[in-house]
Design an enzyme around this catalytic site. Structure first.
Site, PDB file in Angstrom:
ATOM      1  N   LYS A 184      33.231 118.223  16.203  1.00 49.85           N
ATOM      2  CA  LYS A 184      33.248 117.767  17.599  1.00 49.85           C
ATOM      3  C   LYS A 184      33.702 118.891  18.545  1.00 49.85           C
ATOM      4  O   LYS A 184      34.018 119.986  18.101  1.00 49.85           O
ATOM      5  CB  LYS A 184      34.139 116.521  17.716  1.00 49.85           C
ATOM      6  CG  LYS A 184      33.623 115.351  16.860  1.00 49.85           C
ATOM      7  CD  LYS A 184      32.329 114.760  17.357  1.00 49.85           C
ATOM      8  CE  LYS A 184      31.538 114.016  16.312  1.00 49.85           C
ATOM      9  NZ  LYS A 184      32.025 112.721  15.907  1.00 49.85           N
TER      10      LYS A 184
HETATM   11  C1  LIG Z   1      31.815 111.373  15.142  1.00 45.65           C
HETATM   12  C2  LIG Z   1      31.523 110.064  15.783  1.00 45.65           C
HETATM   13  C3  LIG Z   1      32.303 108.930  15.549  1.00 45.65           C
HETATM   14  C4  LIG Z   1      33.376 108.894  14.518  1.00 45.65           C
HETATM   15  O1  LIG Z   1      34.345 109.854  14.697  1.00 45.65           O
HETATM   16  P1  LIG Z   1      35.424 110.105  13.539  1.00 45.65           P
HETATM   17  O2  LIG Z   1      36.537 110.794  14.236  1.00 45.65           O
HETATM   18  O3  LIG Z   1      34.741 110.979  12.525  1.00 45.65           O
HETATM   19  O4  LIG Z   1      35.797 108.785  12.986  1.00 45.65           O
HETATM   20  C5  LIG Z   1      32.020 107.784  16.254  1.00 45.65           C
HETATM   21  N1  LIG Z   1      31.011 107.730  17.133  1.00 45.65           N
HETATM   22  C6  LIG Z   1      30.216 108.785  17.371  1.00 45.65           C
HETATM   23  C7  LIG Z   1      29.116 108.666  18.382  1.00 45.65           C
HETATM   24  C8  LIG Z   1      30.438 109.974  16.684  1.00 45.65           C
HETATM   25  O5  LIG Z   1      29.627 111.023  16.883  1.00 45.65           O
END
Ligand SMILES: *Cc1c(COP(=O)(O)O)cnc(C)c1O
Length: 381
Positions: A184
């Protein structure tokens, strides 16, 4: 051809993060502690929101938001078909029904007109996703919320740093979930946060994240003396550790400059992919800041390769790419449980079958990007 494989979404970790982690390890305080609190305050200040609670993941934040808002069996939650599966799974775990909504062509964002048409007396909430870092229309969303008495949980996993008309995503009075997963815009390895204007709700989220204990563990073991805890409702184990927050404390101050780097790469892709049989992402809407999390291209229907052949061709040329996403409706669990067919969600289906995400991160250099463009040109021109 490149010497090394260009890993998709590889994080940029600096010496400050490494030193801060070492400091935590040496201090002996490696669990949830003062660094998590500092990171929570830093995040709330950055977003411009009153309350923030750090958690083990964005998925945990979505699950806890369902619990904290009292969403449960018999309730419906509007969720985009085009999202990561965690959004829909959180609704499913609450025992509620995710009602999938198709996307707007081009941006892939949830179609709010179709969302409105899907509202029933059982609809309790909507979970828009700021896909790729592009903000959903927050004015229309607020009208939908207010006219129909819905809760809004913004899945902002891609959108830390994005803005709508000068305000950051997370500052619009809705529960908003962020992700600090490895790929991210900033990372704490695993981690997430829920932000809110409501102190009581934030306190409940904090409690639910740690077994439902009346006080956090780090408060119990601090030098203020032993304190007994009480359980007032059964919670989960979704707390963030100081080791994770140690990374976040040095990643967050970099975010805006990293988004600017991503935007620069974005402009170069737009210019260099011109002439290839792919549609590049629409420009950011006026008066918004796009967080530039993902750079999606959609293969033209008459391109010489299928999307999957293109992925394989890029991998063979040492370029890592991503698919964001195979729509929720195409996964067997959801398809079978709700009797869904691809034709119900034509836009999300086309995105699922024909798009790929190109390398875009603070670690990607212009030379890396030139390799990506050369490989694409080789395969498609
Ligand atoms: C990455 C992601 C999540 C989950 O995030 P985590 O921190 O890995 O649990 C949820 N929604 C979207 C759209 C994502 O890209």
């Amino acid at each position: 051809m490149r010497d090394n494989f260009l890993v998709f979404g590889s994080p940029l970790i600096g010496d400050a993060e490494i030193a801060e982690v070492v400091d935590s390890l040496r201090s002996g305080w490696i669990g949830t502690g003062p660094k998590v609190q500092r990171f929570e305050r830093m995040l709330a200040e950055y977003v411009g929101v009153r309350e923030s609670r750090c958690l083990s993941s964005c998925t945990a934040a979505l699950i806890l938001s369902m619990r904290a808002l009292g969403v449960g069996p018999g309730d419906e939650v509007l969720v985009p078909a085009m999202t990561f599966i965690a959004s829909a799974n959180a609704v499913e775990h609450a025992g509620a029904t995710p009602v999938l909504v198709d996307s707007v062509p081009g941006t892939g964002l949830i179609d709010l007109e179709q969302a409105q048409a899907a509202i029933t007396p059982r609809t309790k909430a909507i979970m828009p996703v700021h896909l790729a870092g592009r903000p959903v229309d927050l004015d229309r969303l607020a009208r939908l919320r207010d006219e129909h008495g819905l809760h809004v949980i913004e899945d902002a996993a891609h959108a830390l740093g994005a803005q709508w008309q000068g305000r950051k995503i997370g500052a619009f009075g809705n529960l908003t979930a962020f992700s600090f997963y490895v790929t991210k815009n900033i990372t704490t390895i695993e981690g997430g946060a829920l932000v809110s204007e409501d102190p009581a709700l934030a306190e409940r989220v904090e409690r639910l994240a740690l077994h439902g204990l009346s006080l956090g563990a780090w408060q119990r073991f601090s030098d203020a003396g032993f304190k007994h805890y009480e359980v007032v409702e059964p919670g989960f184990k979704y707390n963030m550790t100081d080791i994770q927050a140690a990374l976040g404390l040095h990643q967050l101050p970099m975010l805006d400059s990293w988004i600017e780097h991503r935007a620069e790469l974005w402009r170069r892709y737009d210019a260099q992919l011109h002439g290839l049989p792919v549609a590049t992402p629409p420009p950011a809407e006026p008066d918004t800041t796009h967080a530039r999390h993902l750079y999606h291209v959609e293969l033209d229907p008459d391109a010489p390769l299928t999307r999957d052949q293109l992925l394989d061709g890029l991998t063979a040329r040492k370029i890592g790419t991503g698919v964001h996403y195979r729509g929720v409706h195409l996964h067997p669990y959801y398809r079978e449980r709700y009797g869904l067919v691809p034709e119900q969600f034509p836009v999300a289906t086309a995105i699922s079958e024909r798009t790929l995400s190109l390398p875009l991160s603070p670690k990607v250099s212009e030379a890396d990007q030139d390799d990506v463009v050369a490989a694409l040109t080789d395969l498609l021109a």
